[in-house]
Design a protein around this motif. Sequence first.
Motif, mmCIF file in Angstrom:
data_model
loop_
_atom_site.group_PDB
_atom_site.id
_atom_site.type_symbol
_atom_site.label_atom_id
_atom_site.label_comp_id
_atom_site.label_asym_id
_atom_site.label_seq_id
_atom_site.Cartn_x
_atom_site.Cartn_y
_atom_site.Cartn_z
ATOM 1 N N ASP A 27 3.377 2.912 11.351
ATOM 2 C CA ASP A 27 3.446 4.325 10.988
ATOM 3 C C ASP A 27 2.522 4.621 9.818
ATOM 4 O OD1 ASP A 27 5.466 4.830 12.891
ATOM 5 O OD2 ASP A 27 7.003 4.085 11.503
ATOM 6 N N GLY A 28 2.284 5.891 9.591
ATOM 7 C CA GLY A 28 1.524 6.310 8.429
ATOM 8 C C GLY A 28 0.022 6.159 8.598
ATOM 9 N N ASN A 29 -0.665 6.137 7.472
ATOM 10 C CA ASN A 29 -2.118 6.078 7.457
ATOM 11 C C ASN A 29 -2.575 4.627 7.610
ATOM 12 O OD1 ASN A 29 -4.821 6.300 7.000
ATOM 13 N ND2 ASN A 29 -4.633 7.634 5.227
ATOM 14 N N LEU A 30 -3.290 4.336 8.695
ATOM 15 C CA LEU A 30 -3.749 2.980 8.955
ATOM 16 C C LEU A 30 -5.145 2.699 8.398
ATOM 17 C CD1 LEU A 30 -2.645 2.695 12.689
ATOM 18 C CD2 LEU A 30 -1.734 1.375 10.785
ATOM 19 N N GLY B 262 -3.064 -0.145 16.267
ATOM 20 C CA GLY B 262 -2.048 -0.193 15.217
ATOM 21 C C GLY B 262 -0.864 0.700 15.539
ATOM 22 N N LYS B 263 -1.155 1.887 16.017
ATOM 23 C CA LYS B 263 -0.078 2.809 16.403
ATOM 24 C C LYS B 263 0.689 2.274 17.610
ATOM 25 C CE LYS B 263 -2.402 6.914 14.581
ATOM 26 N NZ LYS B 263 -3.093 8.183 14.906
#
Length: 305
Positions: free
Chosen positions: A105-108, A99-100
């Motif tokens: 961005d942020g909490n996945l 995902g990154k």
Amino acid sequence: MTMIEANNLTKHYGDIKAVQGIDLTIDAGSIHGFVGPNGAGKSTTMGMLVGVVTPTVGEATIGGDPAGSHAALEKIGYAPQDPVFYNSMTARSYLRHMGKMSGLDGNLSERVDELLEWLNLADAADQAISGYSGGMERRLALAQAMVHDPELLILDEPTAELDPRGRASIIDTLQNLTDQGKTVFVSSHVLSELEQFIEEVTVINDGKVITSGSLAEVSAGLVETYVVESTDDATLQNLLMECPFVERVELHEDSGVTVWIDDEDAFSTTLPTVLSDAEIGLQSMHRESGLEEAFLEMIESNEGV
């Protein structure tokens, strides 16, 4: 809206003509099957659409953007035929990492947990991928392709080498994707699986498109074969020969008749009436060949053309 547009897509490796002038138009929100035997050029074509293979000639766009461009890649989730994982990672950590890598961005955690639950991997989410079965790896590859919530999924042989239960699990998952507005372009050499859920199909062999269109259009006119065993096969043969949808009836020496038909619905509706009116008992019936065999015949008839 057109999601995939390919014009004269061609790939040569020296003297090897892997893909030869393929044209494709795939509408957004559809499930399109890409069918052909192993070595037909399916994976090479998908590689050009994804941007990992450079065409020798021709071009393709994804949602209007050139294939391989950053804008096109943002729209695509891709699961190759032979997915490669970081086997020491867990499925949860792998999906977060991918995902990154996709720019999220942020909490996945919420997205990852949603995919793991949906694809029946939640119970094994914190196990090392090295211990996964083939079916679990296929589901993880699909989760990886979906982690950034793409508009288009390009899936190369997603059910290859799976047992029946594993194939059914993947098929059930794919059947739900268009409900989410996704476009799915999925390849297989096993049409009997794809025909359960695809809406449109393109048949390819020797790097060339043989036919393309809706499943109903492409399969129209293809002759299907049934084997019927009854208490009076000779009489049944004569009666079926009078039906307009029957192409041919062959009486077996031991037992039963083989019936070639061009209208499966008419056959299914009429056969019980024919048997009842003639007071003939039905002992067994099965489809000997369907779309799978018909498409194989289509491929064979086009070889060398």
